[in-house]
Design an enzyme around this catalytic site. Sequence first.
Site, mmCIF file in Angstrom:
data_model
loop_
_atom_site.group_PDB
_atom_site.id
_atom_site.type_symbol
_atom_site.label_atom_id
_atom_site.label_comp_id
_atom_site.label_asym_id
_atom_site.label_seq_id
_atom_site.Cartn_x
_atom_site.Cartn_y
_atom_site.Cartn_z
ATOM 1 N N ASN A 45 0.837 -1.202 0.000
ATOM 2 C CA ASN A 45 0.000 0.000 0.000
ATOM 3 C C ASN A 45 0.873 1.254 0.000
ATOM 4 O OD1 ASN A 45 0.557 -0.955 2.678
ATOM 5 N ND2 ASN A 45 -0.978 0.416 3.519
ATOM 6 N N ILE A 46 0.383 2.253 -0.696
ATOM 7 C CA ILE A 46 1.100 3.523 -0.839
ATOM 8 C C ILE A 46 0.110 4.636 -0.498
ATOM 9 C CG2 ILE A 46 2.369 5.023 -2.424
ATOM 10 C CD1 ILE A 46 3.014 2.474 -4.080
ATOM 11 N N GLU A 47 0.388 5.335 0.608
ATOM 12 C CA GLU A 47 -0.553 6.346 1.097
ATOM 13 C C GLU A 47 -0.155 7.742 0.638
ATOM 14 O OE1 GLU A 47 -0.863 5.683 5.343
ATOM 15 O OE2 GLU A 47 -2.055 3.866 4.994
ATOM 16 N N CYS A 56 -4.193 0.674 -2.430
ATOM 17 C CA CYS A 56 -3.984 -0.553 -1.665
ATOM 18 C C CYS A 56 -2.942 -1.453 -2.333
ATOM 19 C CB CYS A 56 -5.281 -1.349 -1.564
ATOM 20 S SG CYS A 56 -6.581 -0.557 -0.646
ATOM 21 N N GLU A 58 -3.100 -4.556 -3.067
ATOM 22 C CA GLU A 58 -3.646 -5.450 -4.096
ATOM 23 C C GLU A 58 -3.688 -4.768 -5.459
ATOM 24 O OE1 GLU A 58 -4.825 -4.733 -1.121
ATOM 25 O OE2 GLU A 58 -6.090 -6.319 -0.295
ATOM 26 N N CYS A 89 -10.319 -4.682 0.253
ATOM 27 C CA CYS A 89 -11.413 -3.714 0.376
ATOM 28 C C CYS A 89 -12.323 -3.818 -0.849
ATOM 29 C CB CYS A 89 -10.850 -2.299 0.519
ATOM 30 S SG CYS A 89 -10.289 -1.586 -1.044
ATOM 31 N N CYS A 92 -10.758 -2.873 -4.231
ATOM 32 C CA CYS A 92 -9.842 -3.920 -4.726
ATOM 33 C C CYS A 92 -10.619 -5.142 -5.213
ATOM 34 C CB CYS A 92 -8.847 -4.309 -3.646
ATOM 35 S SG CYS A 92 -7.630 -3.001 -3.344
#
Length: 132
Positions: A45-47, A56, A58, A89, A92
């Site tokens: 995940n990359i915020e 996310c 995935e 989620c 995804c």
Amino acid sequence: MTQVTDADLIAAAQKAREQAFAPYSHFKVGAALLTASGEVFTGCNIESASYGLTVCAERVAVFKAVSQGARQFVKIAIVADTDQLTPPCGACRQVLWELCGDVPVLLANPQGAVASYQMRELYPHPFDKRYV
Ligand code: THU
């Protein structure tokens, strides 16, 4: 070609999780997607400080794979550090359904717990190309 086992795929997801960029939630997720030709594409995940731009693990894995030409997928593993194993989620699930279809989804945590679901169980009434 060497067979990629479930344990290999989970290990790849766990390793990808170490790269998670999650300075806001501190919730790190890793994913590993196996293609029909035996390749593994990973994601974390990359915020973003603009939270809604977060992607996310995935979807990072799927988008990496598709952007490199992969089109046939056989399985995905997802690792997060939760006792109750973390499922994908809703966003995804939509993307996984459209690009990977009814693949098995392995959920795992670093303590060694593993569960397996089919995409059709996780996303039973999907919106997809049949409607468009
Ligand atoms: N996240 C994932 O990467 N995959 C999941 O299956 C659940 C949620 C990420 C998004 C966000 O960076 C953090 O976990 C908390 O929601």
